[in-house]
Design a protein around this motif. Sequence first.
Motif, mmCIF file in Angstrom:
data_model
loop_
_atom_site.group_PDB
_atom_site.id
_atom_site.type_symbol
_atom_site.label_atom_id
_atom_site.label_comp_id
_atom_site.label_asym_id
_atom_site.label_seq_id
_atom_site.Cartn_x
_atom_site.Cartn_y
_atom_site.Cartn_z
ATOM 1 N N UNK A 1 0.830 -1.201 0.000
ATOM 2 C CA UNK A 1 0.000 0.000 0.000
ATOM 3 C C UNK A 1 0.866 1.254 0.000
ATOM 4 N N UNK A 2 2.076 1.142 0.543
ATOM 5 C CA UNK A 2 2.975 2.288 0.630
ATOM 6 C C UNK A 2 3.444 2.710 -0.752
ATOM 7 N N UNK A 3 3.405 4.007 -1.033
ATOM 8 C CA UNK A 3 3.916 4.470 -2.328
ATOM 9 C C UNK A 3 5.441 4.439 -2.349
ATOM 10 N N UNK A 4 5.993 4.172 -3.488
ATOM 11 C CA UNK A 4 7.445 4.257 -3.697
ATOM 12 C C UNK A 4 7.648 5.422 -4.652
ATOM 13 N N UNK B 1 5.226 -0.570 -5.109
ATOM 14 C CA UNK B 1 6.144 -1.362 -4.290
ATOM 15 C C UNK B 1 6.014 -2.861 -4.568
ATOM 16 N N UNK B 2 5.040 -3.229 -5.371
ATOM 17 C CA UNK B 2 4.832 -4.638 -5.708
ATOM 18 C C UNK B 2 4.485 -4.729 -7.195
ATOM 19 N N UNK C 1 -6.497 -8.613 -3.990
ATOM 20 C CA UNK C 1 -6.603 -8.171 -2.597
ATOM 21 C C UNK C 1 -6.077 -6.755 -2.358
ATOM 22 N N UNK C 2 -5.331 -6.209 -3.315
ATOM 23 C CA UNK C 2 -4.760 -4.869 -3.126
ATOM 24 C C UNK C 2 -5.818 -3.813 -2.782
ATOM 25 N N UNK D 1 -5.884 -1.566 0.688
ATOM 26 C CA UNK D 1 -5.901 -0.101 0.593
ATOM 27 C C UNK D 1 -7.091 0.468 1.362
ATOM 28 N N UNK D 2 -8.243 -0.157 1.226
ATOM 29 C CA UNK D 2 -9.446 0.289 1.919
ATOM 30 C C UNK D 2 -9.286 0.151 3.437
ATOM 31 N N UNK D 3 -8.716 -0.953 3.892
ATOM 32 C CA UNK D 3 -8.492 -1.153 5.330
ATOM 33 C C UNK D 3 -7.521 -0.100 5.861
ATOM 34 N N UNK D 4 -6.453 0.164 5.139
ATOM 35 C CA UNK D 4 -5.479 1.175 5.559
ATOM 36 C C UNK D 4 -6.129 2.552 5.640
#
Length: 146
Positions: A94-97, A103-104, A112-113, A117-120
């Motif tokens: 979820x973290x931006x690079x 990052x993936x 699941x992404x 993201x929604x949970x974060x």
Amino acid sequence: MIRISTRGRYALRAMVDVAQHGDSGPVSRQDIAERQEISTDYVAQLFRHLQAAGLAEGIKGPGGGYRLARDAALIRAGDVVQAVEGPVAVVHCILPCPDAGPSCTRVDRCVTHPLWKQVSEAVTDVLDSVTLEDLRDQAQRLDANG
């Protein structure tokens, strides 16, 4: 297990302590450490991050200590947690690079992404919905009932 680290929890407790006890001047590192059962060195470490984020100010010299950089009603729990923890993300992808793109490599096709993201974002929204003023008021109610 998804959790906020000790650093985030202690920083929030320390900032609420300053909100509670800062009306008569700066709150000493020693007083925060004693009331919150945190070492004075760890309090200093936390406040370096909080000062860098513009949430707290350090006052040097006799009678010095820490004070809020702005009104308690304007500092959100999320501001404090992010100052010492970084962005809230329940999974790394979820973290931006900023320079390297996602990052993936699976982000564009990962089922699941969007969920992570929604949970974060939901965790961030909850933390941002509570201010130091709210927590200070809650602490006063707990003290009155205890």
